[in-house]
Motif scaffolding. Structure first.
Motif, PDB file in Angstrom:
ATOM      1  N   ILE A 173      68.657  23.739  33.574  1.00 26.80           N
ATOM      2  CA  ILE A 173      67.982  23.764  32.123  1.00 26.80           C
ATOM      3  C   ILE A 173      66.967  22.828  32.039  1.00 26.80           C
ATOM      4  CG2 ILE A 173      68.268  23.190  29.529  1.00 26.80           C
ATOM      5  CD1 ILE A 173      70.868  24.494  29.702  1.00 26.80           C
ATOM      6  N   LEU A 174      66.907  21.591  32.838  1.00 32.12           N
ATOM      7  CA  LEU A 174      66.165  20.432  32.731  1.00 32.12           C
ATOM      8  C   LEU A 174      64.884  20.923  33.555  1.00 32.12           C
ATOM      9  CD1 LEU A 174      64.932  17.684  32.248  1.00 32.12           C
ATOM     10  CD2 LEU A 174      66.297  16.745  34.235  1.00 32.12           C
ATOM     11  N   PHE A 175      65.081  21.757  34.753  1.00 32.84           N
ATOM     12  CA  PHE A 175      64.017  22.276  35.566  1.00 32.84           C
ATOM     13  C   PHE A 175      63.157  23.149  34.788  1.00 32.84           C
ATOM     14  CE2 PHE A 175      63.234  26.299  37.885  1.00 32.84           C
ATOM     15  CZ  PHE A 175      62.107  25.964  38.787  1.00 32.84           C
ATOM     16  N   ALA A 176      63.890  24.377  34.018  1.00 32.39           N
ATOM     17  CA  ALA A 176      63.179  25.175  33.157  1.00 32.39           C
ATOM     18  C   ALA A 176      62.319  24.510  31.952  1.00 32.39           C
ATOM     19  CB  ALA A 176      64.140  26.131  32.537  1.00 32.39           C
ATOM     20  N   VAL A 177      63.061  23.343  31.316  1.00 34.60           N
ATOM     21  CA  VAL A 177      61.921  22.637  30.376  1.00 34.60           C
ATOM     22  C   VAL A 177      61.133  22.130  30.935  1.00 34.60           C
ATOM     23  CG1 VAL A 177      62.360  20.554  28.783  1.00 34.60           C
ATOM     24  CG2 VAL A 177      64.321  22.448  28.990  1.00 34.60           C
ATOM     25  N   THR A 178      61.101  21.448  32.279  1.00 32.49           N
ATOM     26  CA  THR A 178      60.011  20.585  32.736  1.00 32.49           C
ATOM     27  C   THR A 178      58.952  21.661  33.012  1.00 32.49           C
ATOM     28  OG1 THR A 178      61.472  19.223  33.643  1.00 32.49           O
ATOM     29  CG2 THR A 178      59.290  19.176  34.505  1.00 32.49           C
ATOM     30  N   LEU A 179      59.218  22.747  33.766  1.00 35.11           N
ATOM     31  CA  LEU A 179      58.340  24.012  33.995  1.00 35.11           C
ATOM     32  C   LEU A 179      57.586  24.420  32.751  1.00 35.11           C
ATOM     33  CD1 LEU A 179      57.035  25.902  36.043  1.00 35.11           C
ATOM     34  CD2 LEU A 179      59.345  27.376  35.522  1.00 35.11           C
ATOM     35  N   ARG A 182      55.031  22.013  31.527  1.00 35.86           N
ATOM     36  CA  ARG A 182      53.886  21.900  32.304  1.00 35.86           C
ATOM     37  C   ARG A 182      53.119  23.107  32.042  1.00 35.86           C
ATOM     38  NH1 ARG A 182      49.277  20.526  34.694  1.00 35.86           N
ATOM     39  NH2 ARG A 182      48.947  21.806  36.363  1.00 35.86           N
ATOM     40  N   GLY A 183      53.945  24.187  31.952  1.00 35.80           N
ATOM     41  CA  GLY A 183      52.899  25.367  31.437  1.00 35.80           C
ATOM     42  C   GLY A 183      52.275  25.443  30.266  1.00 35.80           C
ATOM     43  N   ILE A 184      52.880  24.837  29.339  1.00 32.90           N
ATOM     44  CA  ILE A 184      52.279  24.813  28.033  1.00 32.90           C
ATOM     45  C   ILE A 184      51.091  23.852  28.026  1.00 32.90           C
ATOM     46  CG2 ILE A 184      52.511  23.923  25.459  1.00 32.90           C
ATOM     47  CD1 ILE A 184      55.750  24.803  25.849  1.00 32.90           C
TER      48      ILE A 184
END
Length: 203
Positions: A173-179, A182-184
């Protein structure tokens, strides 16, 4: 398992990023392999030097090196139109940053390093390879001059260093949130404050 999965994801993403940059600046085939490998493994190598891990561990990742070389070969064989399309997006950088930031922080935490060291490990693992890549490609490192990039790696390191995550799914989840962050930030053109020094004009 989480560490290994993120390691593979980050390696593939950064290898593609480095190879695409090499083709973009018209380096030869060897240059593409060198830039791809350095982008993928450079951050981890610098991290190991700073936190006292023997550099020899870098060369014990035979499977990852094979995956990296195969990935670079695929990028080289892609049609020019496909490579041109890939240069328009920073998706590989974003994936590599997020995966390696979490992985680097997990690595530092596993050897009981303090919070600042965990945050540093996340930052240098996530962004170190990209910085080296840009320098070798004779470009100003994008990490240090535009977009909110390094901050998200530090954010992931802080979350892990504070021991707010412990289960495997929480790291994903932390990986997905960080991604996502960054994308936003890239999509909306967010950037950190900068200050420049004006050159004085001489008569």
């Amino acid at each position: 398992m989480v560490w290994d999965v993120l390691n593979v994801i980050g390696t593939i993403a950064f290898v593609m990023s480095g190879a695409v940059v090499a083709l973009e600046v018209k380096y030869d085939i060897i240059g593409a392999y060198v830039l791809g490998l350095i982008t993928a493994f450079g951050g981890g190598a610098v991290r190991n030097l700073f936190i006292g891990i023997p550099i020899i561990e870098l060369w014990q990742q035979t499977a990852l090196f094979i995956v990296a070389i195969i990935t670079i070969t695929i990028v080289i064989l892609l049609p020019s139109s496909a490579v041109h399309f890939l240069t328009k997006w920073s998706i590989f950088d974003s994936i590599g940053l997020s995966a390696f930031a979490v992985q680097g922080a997990m690595y530092a935490q596993s050897i009981d390093l303090p919070l600042l060291a965990v945050m540093f490990s996340a930052a240098i693992t996530g962004a170190g390879g990209g910085i080296i890549r840009d320098v070798l490609a004779q470009k100003k490192p994008i990490v240090l001059r535009q977009d909110v990039y390094l901050l998200w790696a530090i954010f992931a390191g802080f979350i892990i260093g504070m021991e707010w995550v412990s289960e495997a799914y929480q790291y994903y989840i932390l990986f997905a949130v960080t991604l996502m962050l960054r994308g936003i930030s890239h999509r909306l053109g967010w950037s950190l404050p900068t200050r420049t020094i004006q050159q004085s004009q001489k008569d």
